[in-house]
Design an enzyme around this catalytic site. Structure first.
Site, PDB file in Angstrom:
ATOM      1  N   GLY A   1       1.430  -9.751  -3.716  1.00  0.00           N
ATOM      2  CA  GLY A   1       1.230  -8.421  -4.270  1.00  0.00           C
ATOM      3  C   GLY A   1       0.453  -8.521  -5.559  1.00  0.00           C
ATOM      4  O   GLY A   1       0.147  -9.616  -6.031  1.00  0.00           O
TER       5      GLY A   1
ATOM      6  N   GLY B   1       0.466  -7.249  -9.456  1.00  0.00           N
ATOM      7  CA  GLY B   1       1.322  -6.638 -10.467  1.00  0.00           C
ATOM      8  C   GLY B   1       0.515  -6.145 -11.637  1.00  0.00           C
ATOM      9  O   GLY B   1      -0.704  -5.996 -11.546  1.00  0.00           O
ATOM     10  N   GLY B   2       1.205  -5.909 -12.706  1.00  0.00           N
ATOM     11  CA  GLY B   2       0.594  -5.317 -13.876  1.00  0.00           C
ATOM     12  C   GLY B   2      -0.600  -6.104 -14.374  1.00  0.00           C
ATOM     13  O   GLY B   2      -1.666  -5.543 -14.613  1.00  0.00           O
TER      14      GLY B   2
ATOM     15  N   GLY C   1      -1.759  -9.169 -12.953  1.00  0.00           N
ATOM     16  CA  GLY C   1      -2.253 -10.249 -12.129  1.00  0.00           C
ATOM     17  C   GLY C   1      -1.750 -10.193 -10.709  1.00  0.00           C
ATOM     18  O   GLY C   1      -1.172  -9.201 -10.278  1.00  0.00           O
ATOM     19  N   VAL C   2      -1.964 -11.283 -10.040  1.00  0.00           N
ATOM     20  CA  VAL C   2      -1.646 -11.364  -8.630  1.00  0.00           C
ATOM     21  C   VAL C   2      -0.432 -12.271  -8.457  1.00  0.00           C
ATOM     22  O   VAL C   2      -0.284 -13.249  -9.183  1.00  0.00           O
ATOM     23  CB  VAL C   2      -2.853 -11.947  -7.866  1.00  0.00           C
ATOM     24  CG1 VAL C   2      -2.572 -11.998  -6.374  1.00  0.00           C
ATOM     25  CG2 VAL C   2      -4.088 -11.130  -8.160  1.00  0.00           C
TER      26      VAL C   2
ATOM     27  N   LYS D   1       3.242 -15.735 -10.448  1.00  0.00           N
ATOM     28  CA  LYS D   1       2.422 -14.621 -10.930  1.00  0.00           C
ATOM     29  C   LYS D   1       1.287 -15.199 -11.773  1.00  0.00           C
ATOM     30  O   LYS D   1       1.534 -15.933 -12.731  1.00  0.00           O
ATOM     31  CB  LYS D   1       3.272 -13.650 -11.744  1.00  0.00           C
ATOM     32  CG  LYS D   1       2.513 -12.423 -12.167  1.00  0.00           C
ATOM     33  CD  LYS D   1       3.437 -11.239 -12.336  1.00  0.00           C
ATOM     34  CE  LYS D   1       3.981 -11.157 -13.746  1.00  0.00           C
ATOM     35  NZ  LYS D   1       4.772  -9.949 -13.971  1.00  0.00           N
TER      36      LYS D   1
ATOM     37  N   ASP E   1       9.556  -0.344 -17.379  1.00  0.00           N
ATOM     38  CA  ASP E   1       8.671  -0.218 -16.221  1.00  0.00           C
ATOM     39  C   ASP E   1       9.443  -0.404 -14.922  1.00  0.00           C
ATOM     40  O   ASP E   1       9.014  -1.118 -14.031  1.00  0.00           O
ATOM     41  CB  ASP E   1       7.530  -1.238 -16.328  1.00  0.00           C
ATOM     42  CG  ASP E   1       6.354  -0.853 -15.436  1.00  0.00           C
ATOM     43  OD1 ASP E   1       6.334   0.292 -14.950  1.00  0.00           O
ATOM     44  OD2 ASP E   1       5.476  -1.703 -15.216  1.00  0.00           O
TER      45      ASP E   1
END
Ligand SMILES: *[C@@H]1O[C@H](CO)[C@@H](O)[C@H](O)[C@H]1NC(C)=O
Ligand SMILES: *[C@@H]1O[C@H](CO)[C@@H](O)[C@H](O)[C@H]1NC(C)=O
Ligand SMILES: *[C@@H]1O[C@H](CO)[C@@H](O)[C@H](O)[C@H]1NC(C)=O
Ligand SMILES: *[C@@H]1O[C@H](CO)[C@@H](O)[C@H](O)[C@H]1NC(C)=O
Ligand SMILES: *[C@@H]1O[C@H](CO)[C@@H](O)[C@H](O)[C@H]1NC(C)=O
Length: 947
Positions: free
Chosen positions: A607, A609-610, A612-613, A628, A729
């Protein structure tokens, strides 16, 4: 005879004449009552005649009872009276019974000093805000005193004056919810008539005093202490043999549930939930046939859930090996639990050793090979007690590393016949002889045990430190690093004063393996200085780092205040690191992560994310990880801050509902965070994309459990012992599901430390639209209530299967939060938006409105209207354990159910039937179908830099 009759009539006339003119009532008593009446804002409710100065009558005033000319009783309960009491109330010297409960009396409670005839004083459920210190003096006849539910001395709290000890006949003392502070009063132990003691919802601390042993208590309520709560063992209650009803829940009681609890043959209700109790549920409980209600949830109990014939038995949130009562633990788990028992169930291990598979649920200190326990790695864990024979039954054990503890007693004989054992490290303990004869293939480290002067361990020269460990072949389990025995003696000297990152051991072992390999390499090539654990080396040596920044130092650390980990490697951060990482280190070379993720192959992307990957990875030993990776293009200061913030936060928090960090890399332009892999991925996937991904839709049960897990994780984050973190978040894509669909909260990059007290701080806006609390979006002010709002939105997503923000939907429903609040005001509308993939059963039928209400409550517009997370946990926990019928068994005791705010609130909601719930009330100024969003709400979305 007629004259006698006349005389009687004359006498009667005289008496009544006297009473009309002079009154029979003591003038002092009348004056107090008159002042009482004048002080009230609604005296008419008393219906006291205004033209009479004779309360004792005849006719007697309503609510007043007299003996002769003196007032003996005032009974005004539940009248709604408001106002203060007269300050000279104790002039009513003959008063024996006073019932003022559940009115709206305010102001100072007058002193009762000297009311020596007073037997019954019911003062609970009012608004008295101070209690004088001499209140309890001279109450020599007192039998019942209830003061519960009064905001007495709220700002400072108060302690019970020992004067009360002279009320020797006191039977019932109810001081719940009235701001008592400090320890439980020792002197109550001397009150030999005390049968009811209710001190719930105060701010009491410390243990149950030994002096309480043998009190004739039937009801003991000490539950829900605010603040740190009550501590210590609960064993003493087994000496109160008349106990019938015991509430000790929501405290910090620790230790075992005593076997002798079965001595309480009258006990019908025992609530111990939300404490820190450890060990198994005693067998003896099974035979307590009179017990009707038992709550054990949210402790750290281990072993088998007993099969009790009680309908009201709850036990979720423990470390039991099975969820089903009566199902035994596996042999391996049983052996490990026996080990745990002999080291007295330390809480860290009790908390982490849950479930029936030590190999998948990341048990602290346990590593596996081929799904069997191969490593017990608990150096410097402050373990005391002895080594259990049960270890001798774990034939898969290869490394048993228990150095630097406080273990006593001999080494069990049967350990010498463990087939695979390669190393047994018991150095720096208190082991006593005899030492069994181990085969030469086993390295036995025993130095630093003062009872073993000449450790007769064959083939293992004392003082073998880490460099002596031969590097393991790839298919044998990896040896974690050892507590070095070449260091200098005492345990305390090995404690390093740095923060410790949690290392669930399966992966931790691999991480350390890497460190060891490197170390070994460095050692061989003689470029490295091995730094022995020693108090002088709290940090990797600066000089060394400058010489060679890649040099590694491996050592054991334990930090008594924050420690949750037994070992870790410490490495200097990579060359390119611009931000120093202060919070202790668990670096992993980028190379390792590169190969684990197939050089960050696209196939492995889990996935985005904020910053990065996220990639899936597999370490050489098969351990699955999630990595991450920050995109190098966004290596801004902000992103770096998030990176470091996440490491810092995750190194301080540890909870089964928060993802744990396994390590990180910071080399050159790479910034990588490594977590335990969560097989089922993000919750959002299961809610919004299950069709595309061909997943099973989440069942109602799973949704409830997920909600509860998330609530628990957040509650923990908000209520850490000394600090409170705000996630900022929370959203369904940050909630990860394991194979068992248990949820963990992830992504801690935006976490903020809440300021002391409850005020808010202004911060840069961050978070995700659709989940942002309105006040935060508008003002940037955060409190923990920002997370509560987001949690409300997640609940709505769980209920509806709709995304928090979806521009594809018709405009009025772009924002799930406001639309939901509007729709839920109407039962039919609510039904229409429930996720169609949720099967309607009795359970959902009952649960849906409750969750809908909770969601709306959490997403209330005003932060102060939102509950604390603890409330959400309570609501959800009661649903998860099946919906509890609301039939207040509390009422049998007091009539008012203040101990169960949850039930009251739920009742309130049900009564309100959606018409006055918080969320719609706050938005009902919009008459049309679209609830108004707060001013500036939409604008703040556009102008912000969110993602
Ligand atoms: C409660 O507060 C009042 C006023 O602050 C103080 O005088 C009194 O001593 C306190 N009561 C107790 C029992 O400490
Ligand atoms: C409980 O009672 C037993 C027997 O009466 C006594 O020996 C023991 O000391 C008591 N326990 C405590 C903690 O007072
Ligand atoms: C136990 O639960 C039943 C319903 O399941 C209820 O009727 C009963 O009052 C409860 N008893 C106690 C002691 O809580
Ligand atoms: C032994 O360890 C247990 C569990 O950590 C702890 O509760 C107990 O106080 C310790 N006992 C001693 C004597 O240190
Ligand atoms: C052990 O301690 C002594 C002083 O107590 C110190 O001189 C020595 O360097 C220490 N040894 C190690 C290996 O740290």
């Amino acid at each position: 005879m007629a004259w006698k009759c006349w005389l009687k009539i004359a006498l009667l006339c005289f008496v009544s004449l006297v009473s009309v003119v002079l009154g029979t009532t003591d003038s002092g008593d009348y004056a107090v009552l008159d002042e009482f009446r004048r002080g009230l804002s609604n005296p008419e409710l008393l219906r006291w005649p205004t033209n009479s100065k004779d309360p004792c009558g005849p006719p007697q005033w309503p609510h007043i009872f007299c003996s002769g000319s003196r007032v003996t009783q005032i009974q005004v309960q539940d009248l709604g009276l408001s106002g203060p009491l007269p300050h000279d109330f104790n002039k009513l010297a003959m008063l024996s019974n006073i019932g003022l409960q559940r009115n709206k009396f305010t102001g100072n409670l007058p002193s009762f000093n000297g009311l020596s005839n007073l037997q019954y004083a019911y003062l609970g459920g009012n608004q008295f805000d101070t209690i004088p210190t001499d209140f309890f003096v001279g109450l020599s006849s007192l039998q019942v005193l209830t003061l519960e539910n009064n905001p007495l001395n709220q700002s400072t709290g108060w302690t019970l004056p020992p004067d009360l000890a002279h009320s020797a006949q006191l039977m019932n003392l109810s001081l719940s919810h009235c701001n008592l502070v400090g320890p439980l009063p020792e002197f109550l132990g001397s009150m030999k008539s005390l049968t009811v003691l209710k001190l719930s919802y105060n701010n009491l601390i410390g243990g149950i005093p030994v002096s309480y042993s043998g009190l004739p208590l039937q009801i003991l309520w000490l539950n829900n202490q605010e603040g740190p709560g009550l501590t210590g063992s609960i064993e003493i209650i087994t000496n109160m043999t008349l106990l019938n009803d015991v509430w000790l829940h929501e405290n910090q009681f620790s230790g075992l549930i005593p076997d002798s609890i079965s001595a309480l043959s009258l006990l019908t209700r025992l609530w111990l939930n939300n404490n820190r109790l450890v060990g198994p549920v005693p067998e003896s409980l099974i035979n307590m046939s009179q017990l009707q209600s038992l709550r054990l949830d949210d402790n750290m109990l281990v072993g088998t859930v007993p099969k009790l014939s009680i309908s009201n038995f709850t036990y979720a949130g423990n470390s039991f090996c099975q969820n089903t009562p009566g199902v035994p633990c596996s042999a391996e788990v049983t052996a490990l639990l026996d080990f745990l028992k002999d080291v007295n169930y330390p809480t860290r291990l009790s908390d982490s050793w849950f479930g029936n598979d030590p190999c998948t649920s990341s048990w602290l200190g346990i590593s596996c090979s081929n799904n069997n326990v191969s490593v017990i790695n608990l150096p410097n864990y402050q373990l005391n007690g002895t080594i259990s024979e049960s270890l001798g039954a774990l034939d898969s054990l290869v490394y048993v590393l228990l150095g630097g503890n406080n273990l006593a007693g001999p080494i069990p004989d049967n350990m010498s016949s463990l087939k695979s054992l390669k190393m047994l490290n018991l150095s720096f303990n208190n082991i006593s002889p005899p030492v069994p004869r181990f085969p030469t293939s086993v390295k036995v480290l025993l130095d630093g045990n003062k009872l073993l002067q000449n450790p007769p361990s064959p083939g293992s020269p004392p003082g073998v430190g880490l460099p002596g460990v031969s590097p393991p072949s790839t298919d044998s389990p990896t040896p974690p690093n050892q507590p070095s025995s070449s260091g200098n003696g005492t345990k305390s000297s090995r404690k390093l004063n740095i923060l410790v990152i949690v290392v669930p051991t399966v992966v931790g072992a691999s991480v350390v393996f890497v460190a060891i390999l490197l170390l070994f390499f460095c050692w061989k090539s003689k470029t490295n200085v091995f730094v022995a654990p020693n108090s002088t080396t709290t940090q990797p040596s600066k000089a060394t780092n400058q010489d060679n920044p890649h040099k590694l130092v491996a050592k054991n650390v334990v930090n008594s205040s924050t420690s949750t980990s037994g070992f870790q490697s410490i490495a200097s951060s990579g060359t390119g690191s611009t931000h120093a990482i202060d919070s202790g280190n668990l670096t992993i070379p980028v190379q390792v992560l590169r190969s684990a993720t197939g050089n960050f192959a696209l196939d492995n992307v889990l996935g985005r994310g904020g910053f990065g990957v996220v990639y899936k990875g597999e370490l050489h030993d098969g351990t699955m990880i999630a990595v991450k990776r920050m995109e190098s293009s966004v290596l801004s200061n902000k992103a770096l801050d998030e990176f470091h913030s996440e490491i810092a936060v995750l190194s301080k928090v540890r909870h089964r509902n928060l993802v744990s960090i396994l390590g990180y890399s910071a080399e050159d332009n790479e910034r990588l965070l490594v977590y335990a892999y969560m097989q089922q991925g993000a919750l959002s996937k299961h809610l919004f994309q299950w069709k595309q991904l061909e997943l099973e839709p989440l069942s109602w049960k799973k949704r409830l459990n997920i909600a509860l897990d998330v609530a628990r994780g957040l509650e923990y984050l908000h209520n850490l012992a000394h600090q409170s973190f705000i996630h900022r978040d929370l959203k369904s894509s940050n909630i990860l599901l394991g194979d068992d669909y248990r949820a963990k909260i992830s992504d801690f990059g935006l976490v903020k430390l809440a300021p002391d007290g409850k005020q808010s701080v202004v911060t840069r806006l961050a978070g995700t639209f659709g989940y942002l609390a309105p006040e935060y979006a508008v003002t940037g002010k955060i409190t923990t209530k920002v997370d509560v709002f987001s949690f409300g939105v997640v609940l709505m997503e769980l209920l509806t299967g709709m995304m928090a923000l979806d521009e594809e939907r018709p405009e009025e429903s772009h924002y799930l939060a406001s639309w939901f609040c509007h729709m839920k005001t109407d039962k039919e509308k609510l039904r229409s938006i429930i996720d169609p993939s949720i099967a309607i059963t009795d359970e959902t039928f009952e649960g849906v409105p409750v969750i809908a209400d909770l969601a709306a409550h959490c997403a209330a517009r005003e932060p102060h209207q939102r509950p604390e997370m603890g409330h959400a946990v309570n609501v959800l926990a009661s649903l998860v354990e099946k919906w509890m019928p609301i039939n207040d068994d509390q009422e049998e005791y007091l009539g008012i159910d203040f101990h169960q705010p949850l039930l009251q609130m739920v009742k309130g909601w049900q009564a309100a039937d959606g018409t006055t719930d918080v969320c719609s009330a706050s938005l009902n100024d919009s008459k049309g179908s679209i609830p108004a969003r707060p001013a500036g709400f939409a604008e703040s979305f556009k102008s912000s830099d969110g993602r």
